[in-house]
Design a protein around this motif. Structure first.
Motif, short mmCIF file in Angstrom:
data_model
loop_
_atom_site.label_atom_id
_atom_site.label_comp_id
_atom_site.label_asym_id
_atom_site.label_seq_id
_atom_site.Cartn_x
_atom_site.Cartn_y
_atom_site.Cartn_z
N GLU A 514 4.54 -10.01 1.30
CA GLU A 514 3.99 -9.05 0.36
C GLU A 514 5.10 -8.31 -0.37
N TYR A 558 1.13 -5.94 -3.22
CA TYR A 558 0.69 -7.24 -3.73
C TYR A 558 1.11 -8.30 -2.71
N THR A 566 -4.06 -7.43 -1.00
CA THR A 566 -3.53 -6.90 -2.25
C THR A 566 -4.32 -5.68 -2.70
#
Length: 795
Positions: A514, A558, A566
């Protein structure tokens, strides 16, 4: 007298005849006996030479060999007229364990003391081998067709009382000429040590087999190398034996690597092995080493120096992967020394050294003037004062690696690609997406419990000049760096491009797949800047074509690589407007501001405010980003949009007038206009409905009924609409003019250029007199939108 003498003469003659016959008989008998003896001797010799001695004689010789420390089995024992007693097909076994066969010899000449044999005393004086072939029992290698042999073996071994003396022994083994000489004491009260276990025997056999396999990979373009061995000792105490060994080789080749002038000398005495000299040359330089090892304590020490062709040498011995990414223009200079203890299963080593390379490349990056000091003891690794140059850049590093303690300090202005092999696969992939016109300036201080990058923690700084990341250039950038928990955090970063800047904080978390973004502010082009976050986002941002980069503030998480968590909040302010394609046409928004909420497979546009065609538009959207599910839902509220510009864009109606207001709530599937479904309310004010081509023909109809009304402007039009299958449907279309009003319903097929509409005229003012006839003023519109056919409904 005469009568007396005559009888005597007759008697003497008879006796002479008898004596002659006896002699002849004895001679004949002796000759016959000799002939029989010679025949018997020749026959026996022929028999013993062809058929050999019997089992009893073979066992007798075997027992005699056993007394001299040789455990053997003889296949044939024959008699050679010139060489004497010859043992053929002789199998030699381990003296301690007869189940372990050591060698197979084709034949051995035996020097026998026959007098001692008759008196049952030790009768073997010596054994002699001439041009013998000695096969070694390595089953695995025989299966491969590479059965090792000691060829052309010559040896003369004497057996004086309580001794074994080798005056000369030489042969050819794996291309190496072996020669040995020496003597061993073997006392009559000799007692062998306990036999080796099967496991230990197989272990030694395996080691020997590996040595043979490696030797068979060498070739010798010049003369065969020679190995000379001299020995002395007591068979009962072989660990105290003395050995002297000398190995020489003019040219030794293995694949493409050639050794020249090989020389090694070693001595084993007092249970201590000393390698006094070990050196060779190649095309680049020389390798030299020396070492000592004590059998009693297991302690060892060694020193070595080298400037040979290191890469070629390692490749031919199967260690090429250690330097696979390096190419040496000049040979490395390496000095190394150390100590160790080999008394345990896991050796304990301590090594210190220095390495220097004048010119080389790593991962195709040219480097010069490498130098480093290093040490290693099996648990602790230290690299100190590592330095290397790259054009105008330099790398300085110190490394310490110990149990539960890893430390690394780097100051670098060279290409980071040189550390590719030392980082995780995820970091390698990330690093491969960067391109530098000039290498970055990097300072890092890292600590961790081990040398795995995912366990590292540390801090540093980064400064970039013109650099491209994922195909997008930046003019320069600076950032503070923090490592931890498998993530790299860039604090207070600032990126400059021609169109603007970006700043804030973000974290690439490779462990959790991420990107975490905090207070990132950007005036960069969104489609390019978003590639730095994740290339998959490009298709989401690309349709929004800002005329100048908007001001963006982003926060959230994200996830890439299929992550589902997300949650990214993006505030966008595009004061200079943007273009957006809707239903195949580009809408030129004068200004735009909105909040975007990006989640897994979903993009929400909240609180959208924009200017369009001189008016205001508000709304929002919920767009699916899931694969194979391109549906969306949106709502729009328009206020005083320039109606002529809108109709000109979509229908090429350049004569329309007025301002459009209304609401519209709709759904659809991607760019498929026919899939759009929606409903809303529209209102056009201050306009001229008859200026719209589809209603233009009604102007002439009204003028013929009531002169002057056809040119009256329809000031206001309203309608509730529904859109489906490319068709706009209304049931309450109404136009209000000064002298008339018009009511209608029907369909406008905007994708198929077709009209299916009905209207009814209501007159105001003088036309009110025609109220009873309103049904006669109902008209139907059909045909093309640009050239509609309007005709009375009743006729």
């Amino acid at each position: 007298m005469p009568p007396v003498l005559e009888p005597l003469s007759t008697s003497a003659t008879a006796q002479d005849r008898q004596s002659t016959f006896a002699r002849r008989f004895l001679i004949t008998f002796a000759r016959f006996t000799a002939l029989l003896a010679v025949s018997a001797l020749l026959g026996g010799g022929w028999y013993l030479a062809r058929k050999g001695f019997g089992r009893q004689w073979r066992l007798l010789v075997v027992e005699e060999l056993r007394k001299h420390g040789v455990e053997a089995k003889i296949g044939h024992l024959t008699l050679d007229p010139f060489r004497g007693l010859v043992a053929q097909d002789v199998r030699i076994y381990d003296y301690k364990n007869r189940d372990n066969r050591i060698a197979l010899i084709n034949e051995i000449s035996l020097d026998i003391n026959y007098a001692a044999l008759i008196h049952h005393q030790p009768f073997l004086n010596a054994i002699d081998l001439r041009d013998a072939q000695l096969a070694l029992p390595l089953p695995g290698m025989r299966a491969k067709g590479t059965k090792p042999q000691l060829k052309h073996f010559h040896a003369h071994i004497y057996f004086p009382p309580e001794q074994i003396y080798v005056s000369e022994a030489e042969g050819l083994f794996c291309g190496i000429r072996l020669s040995a000489s020496g003597q061993l004491i073997k006392r009559e009260d000799y007692k062998p040590s306990p036999p080796l276990s099967d496991e230990e025997w197989q272990k030694r056999l395996s080691i020997f087999q590996r040595v043979v396999a490696e030797l068979q990979k060498f070739s010798f373009p010049a003369e065969h190398p020679s190995l000379q061995i001299k020995f002395s000792g007591d068979v009962a105490e072989m660990e105290n034996a003395r050995l002297e060994m000398t190995l020489r080789g003019e040219r030794v080749q293995r694949d493409q690597y050639e050794v020249r002038d090989l020389l090694a000398t070693a001595e084993f005495a007092d249970q201590r092995l000393s390698v006094n000299q070990f050196e060779w040359k190649d095309a680049s330089g020389i390798f030299s080493a020396r070492a000592n090892w004590s059998r009693a304590s297991g302690d060892a020490s060694f020193q070595a120096r080298s400037n040979i062709q290191l890469k070629s040498f390692l490749e031919v011995f199967g260690f090429g992967q250690l330097v696979a990414d390096a190419s040496f223009v000049t040979a490395p200079n390496i000095e190394i020394s150390g100590t160790g203890n080999f008394s345990e299963a896991r050796p304990k080593l301590k090594i210190v050294g220095h390495a220097a390379i004048a010119n080389f490349s790593y991962h195709m990056v040219p480097l010069t003037d490498f130098s480093a000091d290093f040490s290693w003891d099996g648990e602790h690794t230290l690299v100190r004062d590592l330095r290397v140059q790259q054009e105008n850049g330099q790398l300085k590093a110190d490394l310490f690696d110990a149990p539960n303690d890893f430390r690394l300090k780097i100051d670098s202005t060279i290409s980071p690609i040189v550390v590719k092999n030392f980082i995780s696969p995820e970091m390698q992939k990330f690093l491969g997406e960067w391109e530098w016109q000039r290498p970055p300036a990097l300072h890092l201080e890292i600590r961790g419990p081990e040398h795995k990058p995912e366990t590292w923690r540390g801090d540093g700084t980064l400064a970039l000049e013109r650099t491209r990341f994922r195909g997008v250039w930046m003019n320069n950038a600076t950032s503070n760096i923090h490592f931890g928990d498998g993530a790299v955090t860039y604090d207070n970063f600032r990126v400059n491009r021609d169109e603007g800047t970006g700043s804030g904080n973000f974290t690439y978390d490779f462990k959790n797949h991420e990107v975490r973004i905090s207070n990132v502010k950007s005036s960069l082009n969104p489609p390019e800047a978003v590639l730095w976050v994740d290339p998959d986002l490009f298709k989401i941002v690309a349709p929004y074509k800002f005329r100048q980069p908007p001001n963006v503030i982003a926060n959230g998480v994200y996830q890439f690589a299929g992550g589902k968590n997300t949650q990214l909040d993006i505030n966008v302010d595009g004061a200079r407007g943007m273009d957006y394609v809707f239903l195949g046409k580009t809408l030129p928004f004068d200004r735009v501001a909105a909040k975007l909420i990006l989640t897994k497979d979903r993009l929400q546009i909240v609180d959208l405010k924009s200017g369009l065609f001189g008016g205001d538009m508000r709304g929002g959207a919920d767009i699916s980003l899931a694969r194979n599910d391109p549906h969306y839902h949106a709502n729009i509220t328009a206020d005083r949009l320039d109606f002529p510009r809108l109709t000109d864009l979509y229908y090429n109606f350049k004569t329309a007038q007025g301002q459009l207001s209304g609401t519209y709530d709709f759904t659809g599937l991607g760019s498929d206009a026919r899939s759009m479904r929606g409903k809303g309310k529209l209102e056009v004010t201050n306009g001229d409905v008859f200026a719209i081509p589809i209603f233009g023909p009604l102007s002439g109809i009204l003028s013929s009924i009531l002169p002057g009304t056809g040119y009256s402007i329809g000031r206001k039009a309203t309608a509730s609409v529904q859109i489906k299958d490319g068709r706009i449907h209304t049931d309450d279309f109404e136009v209000a003019g000064k002298l008339f009003s018009m009511l209608g319903h029907g369909d406008v097929h905007f994708l198929d250029d077709k009209l299916d509409f009905e209207v009814r005229m209501n007159m105001n003012g003088p036309g009110i007199l025609l109220a009873p006839m309103y049904k006669l003023f109902e008209y139907v519109g059909e045909g093309s939108l640009k050239k509609p056919d309007w005709h009375p409904k009743r006729f």
